[in-house]
Design a protein around this motif. Sequence first.
Motif, PDB file in Angstrom:
ATOM      1  N   ALA A   7       0.917  -1.243   0.077  1.00 20.33           N
ATOM      2  CA  ALA A   7      -0.319   0.231  -0.391  1.00 20.33           C
ATOM      3  C   ALA A   7       0.833   1.345   0.197  1.00 20.33           C
ATOM      4  O   ALA A   7       1.876   1.088   0.648  1.00 20.33           O
ATOM      5  CB  ALA A   7      -0.814   0.173   0.816  1.00 20.33           C
ATOM      6  N   PRO A   8       0.474   2.525  -0.669  1.00 19.72           N
ATOM      7  CA  PRO A   8       1.212   4.125  -0.593  1.00 19.72           C
ATOM      8  C   PRO A   8       1.374   3.847   1.073  1.00 19.72           C
ATOM      9  O   PRO A   8       0.469   3.547   1.631  1.00 19.72           O
ATOM     10  CB  PRO A   8       0.552   4.858  -0.844  1.00 19.72           C
ATOM     11  CG  PRO A   8      -1.347   3.895  -1.568  1.00 19.72           C
ATOM     12  CD  PRO A   8      -1.075   2.978  -1.008  1.00 19.72           C
ATOM     13  N   LEU A   9       2.714   4.434   1.217  1.00 20.63           N
ATOM     14  CA  LEU A   9       3.425   5.030   2.436  1.00 20.63           C
ATOM     15  C   LEU A   9       2.263   6.707   3.190  1.00 20.63           C
ATOM     16  O   LEU A   9       2.194   7.252   2.051  1.00 20.63           O
ATOM     17  CB  LEU A   9       4.350   5.079   2.269  1.00 20.63           C
ATOM     18  CG  LEU A   9       5.958   5.931   3.446  1.00 20.63           C
ATOM     19  CD1 LEU A   9       5.199   4.660   3.915  1.00 20.63           C
ATOM     20  CD2 LEU A   9       6.520   6.574   2.867  1.00 20.63           C
ATOM     21  N   ARG A  10       2.247   5.469   3.423  1.00 17.59           N
ATOM     22  CA  ARG A  10       1.114   7.194   4.449  1.00 17.59           C
ATOM     23  C   ARG A  10       1.687   7.994   5.391  1.00 17.59           C
ATOM     24  O   ARG A  10       2.236   7.517   6.496  1.00 17.59           O
ATOM     25  CB  ARG A  10      -0.644   6.418   4.939  1.00 17.59           C
ATOM     26  CG  ARG A  10      -1.404   5.638   3.907  1.00 17.59           C
ATOM     27  CD  ARG A  10      -2.509   7.143   3.655  1.00 17.59           C
ATOM     28  NE  ARG A  10      -3.548   7.636   4.749  1.00 17.59           N
ATOM     29  CZ  ARG A  10      -3.690   8.686   4.328  1.00 17.59           C
ATOM     30  NH1 ARG A  10      -3.134   9.661   3.414  1.00 17.59           N
ATOM     31  NH2 ARG A  10      -4.628   9.148   5.168  1.00 17.59           N
ATOM     32  N   ILE A  11       1.679   8.666   5.021  1.00 19.13           N
ATOM     33  CA  ILE A  11       2.336  10.275   5.957  1.00 19.13           C
ATOM     34  C   ILE A  11       1.783  11.072   6.655  1.00 19.13           C
ATOM     35  O   ILE A  11       0.562  11.811   5.240  1.00 19.13           O
ATOM     36  CB  ILE A  11       3.688  10.735   4.998  1.00 19.13           C
ATOM     37  CG1 ILE A  11       4.339   9.407   4.704  1.00 19.13           C
ATOM     38  CG2 ILE A  11       4.055  12.087   6.235  1.00 19.13           C
ATOM     39  CD1 ILE A  11       5.698   9.476   4.232  1.00 19.13           C
ATOM     40  N   ALA A  12       1.859  11.738   7.592  1.00 13.55           N
ATOM     41  CA  ALA A  12       0.830  13.243   7.652  1.00 13.55           C
ATOM     42  C   ALA A  12       1.879  13.661   8.267  1.00 13.55           C
ATOM     43  O   ALA A  12       3.126  14.169   8.819  1.00 13.55           O
ATOM     44  CB  ALA A  12      -0.306  12.667   9.013  1.00 13.55           C
ATOM     45  N   VAL A  13       1.641  14.954   7.660  1.00 14.16           N
ATOM     46  CA  VAL A  13       2.456  16.346   7.731  1.00 14.16           C
ATOM     47  C   VAL A  13       1.496  16.908   8.210  1.00 14.16           C
ATOM     48  O   VAL A  13       1.128  17.363   8.240  1.00 14.16           O
ATOM     49  CB  VAL A  13       3.202  17.053   6.733  1.00 14.16           C
ATOM     50  CG1 VAL A  13       3.895  18.205   6.849  1.00 14.16           C
ATOM     51  CG2 VAL A  13       4.426  15.598   5.495  1.00 14.16           C
TER      52      VAL A  13
END
Length: 456
Positions: A7-13
Amino acid sequence: MSNNVSAPLRIAVVGAGPAGLFLTDSLLKNSGQPVSIDVIERLPTPYGLVRYGVAPDHAKIKSVITTFHKTLEDPRVRFLGNVNFGTDLTIDDVRAHYDAIVYAVGAPHDRRLGIPGEDLPGSISATEFVAWYSGHPDHSDIVHLRPDAEAAAVIGVGNVAVDVARILAKHVDELRSTDIPHPVLEKLAESKIRDVYIFGRRGPAQAKFTTKELRELGELANADIIVDPKEIELDPASEAEIAGVQAMQRNIEILRDFAGRAPEGKPRRLHLRFLASPVEIRGSGAVEQLVVEKNRLDERGNAVGTGEFETLPMQMVLRAVGYRGRALPGVPFDGRAHVIPNVLGRVVDESGSPLIGQYTTGWIKRGPSGVIGTNKACASETARELLDDVPKLTRASEPDPASVDALLASRGVNVTSWADWLALDNHEKKIGSESGRERAKITNPHAVLAELATRA
Ligand code: NAP
């Protein structure tokens, strides 16, 4: 825990200012794998200090927004505005929904002077004044310019002090082509300010402003620049300090030029003072006087009071003595340096061990210094560390973006989307064009969005 590594890498900025957006851009360019990034922002609008900190008459610096716009428009990125990290989304929520989190929240607090009278009406932080003239929604109901003020002092000799002093010294007509909100322009038009002072506690060799910003102070159409030649004399240690530092030498040359000028009788005067510290703000009910103590420099270049005081009539005092970072709930914080403790952007715990999956960038990583571009290299470093850690990340248990939306909706959070921002952006350009300018900022994004929705 999901181990769906394809799965796509999920990143919170967290933070849609320059730090967060340079970081987002760096991740998009360098991830080498599918990524899905949510930029989470407390305010309903993006761009942070570029929108609410860069001086309105410095349009060129704001042009970086074009780059940030492209970043936020990337299909791999979502803008989630009006979401407060810590309350609307906690650290546990973020851990469940994202593989990694980057804190890019800046340094929102101002530093204080710690002198008597600092809380009198008329004594405010430059941060508040900048936020007001920049149309920051938190300041939309407040007027930070005292209508009766004839003299204003700005404390500190960094670029924020210079910005604030320049805005105070300009005639409103010089600002009418900027994006300053209409109501703020109206108040600036009523300004009775005649004297603006900038006070540096140390000498010119220790001043923090940059050459371009200093030079601008001598080019003001509405204000004479006044510098006392005695206050810019350099002691031997300062001479040695500037030797070989071209930018500092140029600053001294510019100051000497200012000191040699005879006032032309312009409507306002901008007094650039050195070696003077504010020691007391006096007034019954509001600021009436500022007391400063003259200083000398000790052998380490620190300011030392001479015991000689000067009392000036003053109705506004604006402290521009730097910013401070604020702790985020559940996130390590260094209460002395006011930053998130980190090594090259990897957040570390009390023992100095990295907390894999948590990163930081910008002022909350390194302290409030540098120009906007400085955040680019800072962000690249953090992005590199994050991407190096990918094999070690604990993958999110709920990586579907829709699950974050559902959680926020269940909490009644009125999230502003990228489409909402585009509508606000168009609206600002439209009302700007009505007064012949590129943009006029609005100060009440929610009300405008509600009104636009009724028209749609
Ligand atoms: P800054 O550059 O750190 O300047 C703070 C100033 O406050 C210094 O002159 C400092 O003097 C003085 N100060 C600190 N405590 C004081 C006290 N108790 N009494 C009197 N003076 C005191 O901070 P800033 O102006 O807030 O700027 C923050 C960053 O944003 C800087 O990197 C700046 O260049 C950047 N910025 C850039 C632009 C631009 O590019 N146009 C515009 C705005 C801001 P000491 O040196 O003696 O401590």
